[in-house]
Design a protein around this motif. Sequence first.
Motif, PDB file in Angstrom:
ATOM      1  N   GLY A  65       0.792  -1.219   0.000  1.00  0.00           N
ATOM      2  CA  GLY A  65       0.000   0.000   0.000  1.00  0.00           C
ATOM      3  C   GLY A  65       0.826   1.272   0.000  1.00  0.00           C
ATOM      4  O   GLY A  65       0.257   2.359   0.100  1.00  0.00           O
ATOM      5  N   PHE A  66       2.136   1.168  -0.098  1.00  0.00           N
ATOM      6  CA  PHE A  66       2.971   2.374  -0.043  1.00  0.00           C
ATOM      7  C   PHE A  66       2.720   3.254  -1.260  1.00  0.00           C
ATOM      8  O   PHE A  66       2.904   2.837  -2.388  1.00  0.00           O
ATOM      9  CB  PHE A  66       4.451   1.980   0.003  1.00  0.00           C
ATOM     10  N   ASN A  67       2.258   4.470  -1.028  1.00  0.00           N
ATOM     11  CA  ASN A  67       1.953   5.348  -2.156  1.00  0.00           C
ATOM     12  C   ASN A  67       2.312   6.797  -1.858  1.00  0.00           C
ATOM     13  O   ASN A  67       1.675   7.706  -2.388  1.00  0.00           O
ATOM     14  CB  ASN A  67       0.473   5.228  -2.555  1.00  0.00           C
ATOM     15  N   LEU A  68       3.308   7.018  -0.998  1.00  0.00           N
ATOM     16  CA  LEU A  68       3.721   8.385  -0.735  1.00  0.00           C
ATOM     17  C   LEU A  68       4.218   9.034  -2.014  1.00  0.00           C
ATOM     18  O   LEU A  68       4.933   8.421  -2.804  1.00  0.00           O
ATOM     19  CB  LEU A  68       4.854   8.414   0.302  1.00  0.00           C
ATOM     20  N   GLY A  69       3.840  10.292  -2.215  1.00  0.00           N
ATOM     21  CA  GLY A  69       4.351  11.028  -3.347  1.00  0.00           C
ATOM     22  C   GLY A  69       5.665  11.708  -3.000  1.00  0.00           C
ATOM     23  O   GLY A  69       6.098  11.735  -1.841  1.00  0.00           O
ATOM     24  N   LEU A  70       6.278  12.280  -4.020  1.00  0.00           N
ATOM     25  CA  LEU A  70       7.558  12.945  -3.824  1.00  0.00           C
ATOM     26  C   LEU A  70       7.432  14.116  -2.850  1.00  0.00           C
ATOM     27  O   LEU A  70       8.327  14.347  -2.034  1.00  0.00           O
ATOM     28  CB  LEU A  70       8.083  13.432  -5.180  1.00  0.00           C
ATOM     29  N   ALA A  71       6.333  14.845  -2.913  1.00  0.00           N
ATOM     30  CA  ALA A  71       6.157  15.993  -2.022  1.00  0.00           C
ATOM     31  C   ALA A  71       6.165  15.568  -0.559  1.00  0.00           C
ATOM     32  O   ALA A  71       6.800  16.215   0.288  1.00  0.00           O
ATOM     33  CB  ALA A  71       4.861  16.728  -2.358  1.00  0.00           C
ATOM     34  N   GLU A  72       5.484  14.470  -0.248  1.00  0.00           N
ATOM     35  CA  GLU A  72       5.472  13.983   1.131  1.00  0.00           C
ATOM     36  C   GLU A  72       6.870  13.556   1.581  1.00  0.00           C
ATOM     37  O   GLU A  72       7.268  13.780   2.726  1.00  0.00           O
ATOM     38  CB  GLU A  72       4.509  12.807   1.276  1.00  0.00           C
ATOM     39  N   MET A  73       7.612  12.927   0.678  1.00  0.00           N
ATOM     40  CA  MET A  73       8.961  12.488   1.020  1.00  0.00           C
ATOM     41  C   MET A  73       9.888  13.679   1.246  1.00  0.00           C
ATOM     42  O   MET A  73      10.704  13.682   2.171  1.00  0.00           O
ATOM     43  CB  MET A  73       9.494  11.571  -0.086  1.00  0.00           C
ATOM     44  N   LEU A  74       9.747  14.705   0.402  1.00  0.00           N
ATOM     45  CA  LEU A  74      10.603  15.879   0.544  1.00  0.00           C
ATOM     46  C   LEU A  74      10.270  16.683   1.803  1.00  0.00           C
ATOM     47  O   LEU A  74      11.087  17.485   2.251  1.00  0.00           O
ATOM     48  CB  LEU A  74      10.506  16.760  -0.700  1.00  0.00           C
ATOM     49  N   ASP A  75       9.123  16.480   2.369  1.00  0.00           N
ATOM     50  CA  ASP A  75       8.806  17.095   3.652  1.00  0.00           C
ATOM     51  C   ASP A  75       9.741  16.595   4.752  1.00  0.00           C
ATOM     52  O   ASP A  75       9.960  17.269   5.752  1.00  0.00           O
ATOM     53  CB  ASP A  75       7.363  16.786   4.054  1.00  0.00           C
ATOM     54  N   GLU A  76      10.281  15.374   4.557  1.00  0.00           N
ATOM     55  CA  GLU A  76      11.109  14.759   5.590  1.00  0.00           C
ATOM     56  C   GLU A  76      12.591  14.737   5.248  1.00  0.00           C
ATOM     57  O   GLU A  76      13.392  14.206   6.027  1.00  0.00           O
ATOM     58  CB  GLU A  76      10.626  13.333   5.837  1.00  0.00           C
TER      59      GLU A  76
END
Length: 335
Positions: free
Chosen positions: A29-40
């Motif tokens: 179910g992993f579906n993080l987008g790039l924007a969410e990843m760049l938040d971290e």
Amino acid sequence: MTTHGSEGMGIQQDANFPFSFSSAINLPGFNLGLAEMLDEADDFLFVMDPQGRVLSFKARNGSGLSLFTPSRLMVRDMMPIRARQKFVQALDQVTNGNRFAMFEAMLMLPEKGAAWYEFRLFPTIDHHLVLFIWNINDYKNISSTISNIPFSIEKMIKGWSHALYLRDFETEDHTRRVVTMTMRLAARLGVPEQEMLHLRRGGELHDIGKIAIPDRILLKSGALDEEEWRVMHRHPIIAIDLLTSVPHLGRSLEIPRSHHEKWDGSGYPDGLTGEHIPLSARIFAFADVYDALTSDRPYRRAWSQVDALQYIRKQSGRHFDPSIMPVFIDMLSGG
């Protein structure tokens, strides 16, 4: 003994990297987008197959670094629509023979808000693709108020340096040390002030060609074998391929191309001898080899300063310019 600057270093990983997605990247179910990843994270570097499927990725958050090996990520699927369109265009450019492709995009991050990122895409020797993504907000803020060619060059250099750091976690400290030592030696030799900028830029870019070396060689924890050295020896030419399109670098390319040349002609990539080797590269070679000798490697402990200087003395007229030798020895001996 064979010495090759910072080559053959092993990867360093930070097991405590604070990513909330680190335990979820291989779940169905992993579906993080790039924007969410760049938040971290501050920067990302993805290694992909030719179709854009992620083989591994590295991330930096402040001084924290980590490596992840997901099994089912496609980079294009993670990107917002505008960035995805630019990525597909960049992929076409690299697939059609461009040495690298670069674009910028503003992303809306859930926590950090709007931020500008630069994307650099390039192939490795083993036909994988590397995508480096870094935050350029500071550069965009300045470039909106001034038009400055030197500033643009510094941004280009900084981006490549960050990318290489994520490819090989050890390179940043090595580069900082050798650039500082090179500048000190050049000052003692009376190098004109207008040439010092080329020395600094060239030193910062000296190993940038390693960015396209396959991971199995670049990150190998032991000594390289003969075939692997042949591949590693291509990095000066790769550097020139990457950098010749950058305007106004000019003399700064002497060190990336020629820092592995030797006074007696036994170096690479061009087998230059004596004063046919650019002075900047002859100066830089002292710092590069000294730092390699006095730094730990996975396959040997660092040499003492005494042993390193003794080795360098023996290489006068072989590896090193004999006229520079006494100045370097005096500098490191506290003279």
